[in-house]
Write an enzyme that holds these catalytic residues in place. Structure first.
Site, PDB file in Angstrom:
ATOM      1  N   ARG A   1      98.054  53.892  18.099  1.00 59.70           N
ATOM      2  CA  ARG A   1      97.431  55.148  17.660  1.00 59.70           C
ATOM      3  C   ARG A   1      98.134  56.368  18.265  1.00 59.70           C
ATOM      4  O   ARG A   1      98.423  56.392  19.465  1.00 59.70           O
ATOM      5  CB  ARG A   1      95.970  55.151  18.103  1.00 59.70           C
ATOM      6  CG  ARG A   1      95.227  56.423  17.802  1.00 59.70           C
ATOM      7  CD  ARG A   1      93.812  56.321  18.320  1.00 59.70           C
ATOM      8  NE  ARG A   1      93.798  56.197  19.747  1.00 59.70           N
ATOM      9  CZ  ARG A   1      93.548  57.202  20.598  1.00 59.70           C
ATOM     10  NH1 ARG A   1      93.299  58.408  20.146  1.00 59.70           N
ATOM     11  NH2 ARG A   1      93.542  56.992  21.890  1.00 59.70           N
TER      12      ARG A   1
ATOM     13  N   HIS B   1      96.078  53.276  28.082  1.00 62.29           N
ATOM     14  CA  HIS B   1      96.414  54.678  28.386  1.00 62.29           C
ATOM     15  C   HIS B   1      97.271  54.669  29.641  1.00 62.29           C
ATOM     16  O   HIS B   1      96.936  53.997  30.620  1.00 62.29           O
ATOM     17  CB  HIS B   1      95.141  55.489  28.614  1.00 62.29           C
ATOM     18  CG  HIS B   1      95.369  56.961  28.554  1.00 62.29           C
ATOM     19  ND1 HIS B   1      96.076  57.630  29.524  1.00 62.29           N
ATOM     20  CD2 HIS B   1      95.032  57.891  27.638  1.00 62.29           C
ATOM     21  CE1 HIS B   1      96.135  58.917  29.206  1.00 62.29           C
ATOM     22  NE2 HIS B   1      95.513  59.100  28.063  1.00 62.29           N
TER      23      HIS B   1
ATOM     24  N   GLU C   1     100.287  66.398  22.918  1.00 61.69           N
ATOM     25  CA  GLU C   1     100.172  65.102  23.584  1.00 61.69           C
ATOM     26  C   GLU C   1     101.329  64.236  23.122  1.00 61.69           C
ATOM     27  O   GLU C   1     102.077  64.611  22.213  1.00 61.69           O
ATOM     28  CB  GLU C   1      98.810  64.465  23.271  1.00 61.69           C
ATOM     29  CG  GLU C   1      97.661  65.197  23.954  1.00 61.69           C
ATOM     30  CD  GLU C   1      96.296  64.622  23.656  1.00 61.69           C
ATOM     31  OE1 GLU C   1      96.190  63.722  22.812  1.00 61.69           O
ATOM     32  OE2 GLU C   1      95.332  65.085  24.268  1.00 61.69           O
TER      33      GLU C   1
ATOM     34  N   ASP D   1      80.827  45.453  20.491  1.00 62.53           N
ATOM     35  CA  ASP D   1      79.642  44.923  19.794  1.00 62.53           C
ATOM     36  C   ASP D   1      79.810  44.871  18.271  1.00 62.53           C
ATOM     37  O   ASP D   1      79.463  43.870  17.640  1.00 62.53           O
ATOM     38  CB  ASP D   1      78.402  45.774  20.126  1.00 62.53           C
ATOM     39  CG  ASP D   1      78.155  45.859  21.616  1.00 62.53           C
ATOM     40  OD1 ASP D   1      78.533  44.925  22.343  1.00 62.53           O
ATOM     41  OD2 ASP D   1      77.586  46.867  22.064  1.00 62.53           O
TER      42      ASP D   1
ATOM     43  N   HIS E   1      92.319  51.372  26.815  1.00 57.46           N
ATOM     44  CA  HIS E   1      91.785  52.671  26.410  1.00 57.46           C
ATOM     45  C   HIS E   1      91.232  52.674  24.991  1.00 57.46           C
ATOM     46  O   HIS E   1      90.183  53.254  24.734  1.00 57.46           O
ATOM     47  CB  HIS E   1      92.923  53.689  26.523  1.00 57.46           C
ATOM     48  CG  HIS E   1      92.552  55.091  26.172  1.00 57.46           C
ATOM     49  ND1 HIS E   1      91.600  55.805  26.869  1.00 57.46           N
ATOM     50  CD2 HIS E   1      93.010  55.925  25.202  1.00 57.46           C
ATOM     51  CE1 HIS E   1      91.498  57.019  26.349  1.00 57.46           C
ATOM     52  NE2 HIS E   1      92.329  57.107  25.321  1.00 57.46           N
TER      53      HIS E   1
ATOM     54  N   ALA F   1      85.755  61.523  25.799  1.00 59.19           N
ATOM     55  CA  ALA F   1      87.099  61.911  25.331  1.00 59.19           C
ATOM     56  C   ALA F   1      87.498  63.247  25.950  1.00 59.19           C
ATOM     57  O   ALA F   1      86.757  64.224  25.877  1.00 59.19           O
ATOM     58  CB  ALA F   1      87.116  62.002  23.811  1.00 59.19           C
TER      59      ALA F   1
ATOM     60  N   ARG G   1     102.393  56.487  23.527  1.00 61.33           N
ATOM     61  CA  ARG G   1     101.707  55.857  24.650  1.00 61.33           C
ATOM     62  C   ARG G   1     102.164  54.453  24.990  1.00 61.33           C
ATOM     63  O   ARG G   1     102.179  54.056  26.144  1.00 61.33           O
ATOM     64  CB  ARG G   1     100.229  55.774  24.315  1.00 61.33           C
ATOM     65  CG  ARG G   1      99.481  56.819  25.002  1.00 61.33           C
ATOM     66  CD  ARG G   1      98.059  56.742  24.637  1.00 61.33           C
ATOM     67  NE  ARG G   1      97.624  58.123  24.619  1.00 61.33           N
ATOM     68  CZ  ARG G   1      96.439  58.523  24.266  1.00 61.33           C
ATOM     69  NH1 ARG G   1      95.550  57.647  23.880  1.00 61.33           N
ATOM     70  NH2 ARG G   1      96.133  59.787  24.297  1.00 61.33           N
TER      71      ARG G   1
HETATM   72  C1  SIN Z   1      93.619  61.812  26.496  1.00 69.74           C
HETATM   73  O1  SIN Z   1      93.023  62.848  26.750  1.00 69.74           O
HETATM   74  O2  SIN Z   1      94.679  61.503  27.005  1.00 69.74           O
HETATM   75  C2  SIN Z   1      93.000  60.867  25.525  1.00 69.74           C
HETATM   76  C3  SIN Z   1      93.186  61.353  24.164  1.00 69.74           C
HETATM   77  C4  SIN Z   1      93.210  60.188  23.227  1.00 69.74           C
HETATM   78  O3  SIN Z   1      93.030  59.061  23.636  1.00 69.74           O
HETATM   79  O4  SIN Z   1      93.475  60.417  22.045  1.00 69.74           O
END
Ligand code: SIN
Length: 540
Positions: free
Chosen positions: A389, A247, A124, A226, A354, A50, A293
């Site tokens: 998410r 992503h 973000e 899994d 992702h 991450a 996203r």
């Molecule tokens: C990212 O660094 O873009 C991933 C962070 C995430 O998936 O929450």
């Protein structure tokens, strides 16, 4: 000959060494013995990969209510609001504990409180405030480091590397009467090729997601669904698997396997450009590059289809080179390895699978529908993420839910299992000529999912995928029962089941919502808001 390796017994059996599994183990070791089983090395987890960070209300201009609203907005009408509220409210306290055990996030000396550090927050997509705590662009690796160090100091925790969980053991599988209870798991030791029965009062799935179900992914090789597959086979409900998050920005380079370009790069000002050098996000969403996203990934997909280009470009060249290198040292170095200097030229990117937003159905304590079986982190469906998410909410969920599951077990310890788990019966046949089937089936599943169950779906594509996966499953089942088990075969069986669950959930939902976009049903249907798509196998 049946394998006679004696059963190993622990109070808690944890599958997975990411943030969820390690955090649970640390808490649970205060009142029981813990075995943590991991497929490869202990640091091989999604957490370790991450980049961006962990979202939490930290700044003075931020509130839990704002974080809740951003999460609900991204989740497109499918989040469970009470779950969202409680997980996000608990976040800051849990992060303080993480800092106390040694995790170091970026910060600077606090001018108002001499001797104290004020943490730096980045932004973000979908966040209305700066609230992402980070350690440069390798936040997960820093958290993993701190947790592994704490786990190593804990005598009641045993970590078994290169051990692959094959299947869960439940009382109903053993033919015992009453409501099913999970009493352990069969685990393959990759070195000795022996399968051992592990008995436990509770089994905790912390196995992460399923990016490897798709041809292109930002996930490490271990992400083969899994936990979801094993829980489903054991009879637990699995929900909302159609919501696979793509992503928007994975590095596009023939030699760069699965390398993510963090959303934090856009958070710090990077813009997206087509092959003609022009920005395009203004045609898709007023929030531009910082839209949630699903919107950005679909916009990129649509631009690539419209222009026939293989990729789009992420451009941060307008920022000073020192700023870029300071904030994103790992991304900068990795791009340079591939001859791309991101301080001087835009980075070629494509969307890639992702994150799995659905998973094993759990309550607020991580309890699945089967007694003694818990699921935490990406493998679980708590209702926090809904149909999409919000960036950096996943590490927070893993941390909070791991503590909750452990706290629940401390107060409600499960009864000691009185049943005996019989030894594993290995298949005897090994035919090297047939081993190629495993790799062919892997490739076929991943390509089928990419081509027919990707960012944009149709009913016809989903049905086509369903049919192909059905044929492959038959072959895999036959192979599984007749041949000696290997870790590749275990993973193949799991990605096949997970792929079927994704398709099955997608076929249940006759609408487009969040990450599930179906051209035959392009609008959201209010009747499907707050409604999960659930798959359950009749219990063995
Ligand atoms: C990212 O660094 O873009 C991933 C962070 C995430 O998936 O929450």
């Amino acid at each position: 000959m049946p394998d006679r390796t004696p059963t190993q017994s622990f109070d808690f059996l944890v599958l997975g060494t990411g943030m969820a599994g390690l955090s649970f183990a640390l808490r649970a070791a205060e009142f029981g013995t813990v075995a943590i089983v991991t497929k490869k090395n202990r640091a091989d987890s999604n957490t370790n990969w991450a980049q961006g960070g962990i979202a939490s209300v930290w700044a003075e201009d931020d509130t839990v209510e704002l974080h809740v609203q951003d999460t609900l907005d991204a989740g497109a009408g499918l989040c469970r609001e009470e779950v969202v509220r409680s997980i996000l409210a608990e976040g800051p306290a849990r992060i303080r504990e993480l800092i106390e055990i040694g995790a170091r996030f970026d910060g600077h000396p606090d001018p108002l409180h001499p001797g104290e550090v004020s943490l730096d927050l980045t932004r973000e997509g979908g966040h209305s405030r700066r609230r992402v705590l980070h350690a440069k662009d390798a936040t997960g690796a820093e958290i993993e480091r701190a947790l592994l160090k704490a786990v190593a100091a804990e005598k009641r925790i045993r970590v078994l590397e290169n051990h692959v969980a094959v299947d869960l053991v439940t009382t109903s599988k053993l033919g015992l009467p009453g409501a099913p209870r999970c009493v352990g798991a069969y685990v393959l030791d990759r070195a000795s090729q022996q399968v051992t029965a592990f008995a436990a009062r509770a089994v905790i799935l912390a196995t992460g997601g399923c990016g490897k179900v798709y041809l292109y992914t930002t996930n490490p090789d271990i992400a083969t669904g899994d936990g979801v597959a094993m829980a489903y086979r054991a009879g637990a409900g699995v929900a909302n698997m159609e919501f696979i998050q793509f992503h928007p920005t994975c590095l596009f380079h023939p030699k760069a396997k699965s390398f993510l370009i963090s959303e934090a790069v856009r958070g710090e000002g990077a813009v997206l450009r087509g092959a003609d050098g022009m920005r395009f996000m203004e045609r898709y969403d007023p929030r531009l590059e910082l839209a949630p996203r699903d919107i950005v990934a679909r916009a990129i997909d649509s631009e690539m289809k419209r222009t026939g280009a293989d990729c789009v470009f992420l451009d941060i060249t307008h920022k000073p080179a020192r700023f870029v290198m300071d904030h994103f040292p790992n991304i900068y170095a990795r791009c340079m390895e591939h001859g791309i200097d991101m301080t001087k030229e835009p980075v070629p990117v494509v969307p890639a699978a992702h994150y799995q937003c659905g998973g094993v159905l759990v309550d607020a304590q991580g309890r699945t529908e089967i007694d003694g079986l818990f699921a935490i982190g990406e493998v679980a469906c708590t209702g926090l993420h809904g149909a999409n998410r919000l960036a950096s909410n996943s590490l927070l969920e893993a941390l909070v839910c791991a503590h909750r599951a452990a706290d629940h077990l401390a107060v409600h310890p499960p009864a000691d299992s009185s049943c005996t788990i019989p030894p594993w019966e290995p298949g005897s046949a090994t035919d090297p000529d047939e081993l190629v089937v495993v790799s062919h089936n892997w490739d076929e599943i991943r390509r089928t999912m990419w081509d027919y169950v990707g960012i944009v779906r149709t009913d016809k594509r989903l049905r086509r995928a369903e049919k192909r996966l059905g044929n492959l499953q038959e072959e895999i089942r036959e192979y599984y029962w007749n041949f000696r088990i290997t870790s590749d075969l275990v993973e193949l069986r799991n990605i096949a089941t997970t792929a079927e669950l994704i398709v099955g959930c997608a076929l249940q939902r006759p609408e487009s919502r969040g990450l599930h976009y179906n051209l035959d049903h392009p609008l959201a249907d209010a009747g499907w808001s707050q409604r999960d798509s659930v798959m359950r196998r009749s219990r063995p």
